[in-house]
Write a protein that holds these residues in place. Structure first.
Motif, mmCIF file in Angstrom:
data_model
loop_
_atom_site.group_PDB
_atom_site.id
_atom_site.type_symbol
_atom_site.label_atom_id
_atom_site.label_comp_id
_atom_site.label_asym_id
_atom_site.label_seq_id
_atom_site.Cartn_x
_atom_site.Cartn_y
_atom_site.Cartn_z
ATOM 1 N N TYR A 73 11.080 -0.257 -3.787
ATOM 2 C CA TYR A 73 11.927 0.894 -3.496
ATOM 3 C C TYR A 73 12.832 1.160 -4.696
ATOM 4 C CZ TYR A 73 10.645 0.321 1.443
ATOM 5 O OH TYR A 73 9.971 0.221 2.638
ATOM 6 N N GLY A 74 12.877 2.401 -5.104
ATOM 7 C CA GLY A 74 13.685 2.797 -6.248
ATOM 8 C C GLY A 74 12.897 2.906 -7.539
ATOM 9 N N GLU A 103 0.895 -1.149 0.000
ATOM 10 C CA GLU A 103 0.000 0.000 0.000
ATOM 11 C C GLU A 103 0.935 1.201 0.000
ATOM 12 O OE1 GLU A 103 -3.133 0.172 -0.554
ATOM 13 O OE2 GLU A 103 -3.740 -1.897 -0.181
ATOM 14 N N LEU A 104 0.438 2.361 -0.376
ATOM 15 C CA LEU A 104 1.278 3.547 -0.515
ATOM 16 C C LEU A 104 0.934 4.592 0.533
ATOM 17 C CD1 LEU A 104 0.996 3.966 -4.399
ATOM 18 C CD2 LEU A 104 2.761 2.739 -3.111
ATOM 19 N N ILE A 105 1.951 5.348 0.934
ATOM 20 C CA ILE A 105 1.752 6.492 1.818
ATOM 21 C C ILE A 105 2.423 7.699 1.170
ATOM 22 C CG2 ILE A 105 3.818 5.983 3.206
ATOM 23 C CD1 ILE A 105 2.252 7.092 5.650
ATOM 24 N N ILE A 106 1.754 8.822 1.222
ATOM 25 C CA ILE A 106 2.318 10.072 0.723
ATOM 26 C C ILE A 106 2.183 11.120 1.818
ATOM 27 C CG2 ILE A 106 0.160 10.762 -0.407
ATOM 28 C CD1 ILE A 106 1.923 12.122 -2.584
ATOM 29 N N THR A 107 3.255 11.876 2.030
ATOM 30 C CA THR A 107 3.253 12.998 2.966
ATOM 31 C C THR A 107 3.964 14.157 2.291
ATOM 32 O OG1 THR A 107 3.315 11.544 4.892
ATOM 33 C CG2 THR A 107 4.006 13.822 5.237
ATOM 34 N N VAL A 120 9.364 5.767 -5.431
ATOM 35 C CA VAL A 120 8.900 4.861 -4.380
ATOM 36 C C VAL A 120 10.092 4.537 -3.486
ATOM 37 C CG1 VAL A 120 7.857 2.615 -3.877
ATOM 38 C CG2 VAL A 120 7.186 3.864 -5.954
ATOM 39 N N PHE A 121 9.908 4.723 -2.182
ATOM 40 C CA PHE A 121 10.981 4.432 -1.227
ATOM 41 C C PHE A 121 10.358 4.192 0.147
ATOM 42 C CE2 PHE A 121 15.171 5.366 0.838
ATOM 43 C CZ PHE A 121 15.904 4.429 0.126
#
Length: 139
Positions: free
Chosen positions: A54-55, A23-27, A75-76
C-alpha cells in the motif's frame, strides 16, 4: 464499470513478502478492457521486483488507455471488497494471498503522494477511485 483480478503475481517471490503474497484488483468506470489487460501486464512485468505494498506508486510511462491521460498507478486497499475477502486468503499452501487495489493515477501525482502521503491524497476532493478522466491533483 469493469473489474479484474490478476492471477500469477503471487507465484513469484519478493524478499519483502513476509505476511503473504499479493494479487491485484482493478476497478474503473469504463468498458475499455485495456485497464484490465494492463493490470495483468503490470503484475507479470513487475513480479519479483515490486512488493505491491500500500502506497507504492508505479509509473507506467505511457497512457494506460486511449480514453484517459492517466499513466501511473497507486497500490492501496481494494475498494470493492471487505477486508475478510481480500486479506490473508488461505489457499492451502505455505503462504496466504492478499489482494491489493491498483488505482490509475497521473504520473505527476506520484510526487504529490510522496510529498503529502497516501492518506491526504486519498481524501483529496478531486480524487475519484473509479473516474479515469478526473482532474489532476497538484497539491
Amino acid at each position: 464499470m469493469i473489474t479484474a483480478i490478476t492471477y500469477g503475481l503471487s507465484l513469484g517471490n519478493h524478499p519483502d513478502w513476509k505476511l503473504g503474497r499479493p494479487e491485484l484488483i482493478i476497478t474503473v468506470d469504463s468498458n475499455d478492457t485495456s485497464w484490465t489487460q494492463v493490470a495483468g501486464y503490470v503484475a507479470d512485468t513487475l513480479r519479483g521486483n515490486c512488493p505491491f505494498f500500500y502506497g507504492n506508486t508505479i509509473n507506467f510511462r505511457e497512457k494506460i488507455s486511449d480514453e484517459s491521460e492517466m499513466d501511473a498507478f497507486l497500490v492501496f486497499a481494494p475498494s470493492i471488497l471487505e477486508r475478510k475477502d481480500f486479506a490473508n486468503i488461505e489457499i492451502g499452501l505455505d503462504y496466504k494471498i492478499n489482494i491489493a487495489g491498483l488505482y490509475p493515477i497521473y504520473a505527476s501525482e506520484m510526487d504529490v503522494i510522496a510529498k503529502n502521503g497516501v492518506q491526504k491524497f486519498w481524501k483529496h476532493p478531486n480524487f475519484d477511485l473509479y473516474n479515469v478522466n478526473r482532474k489532476r491533483i497538484t497539491e
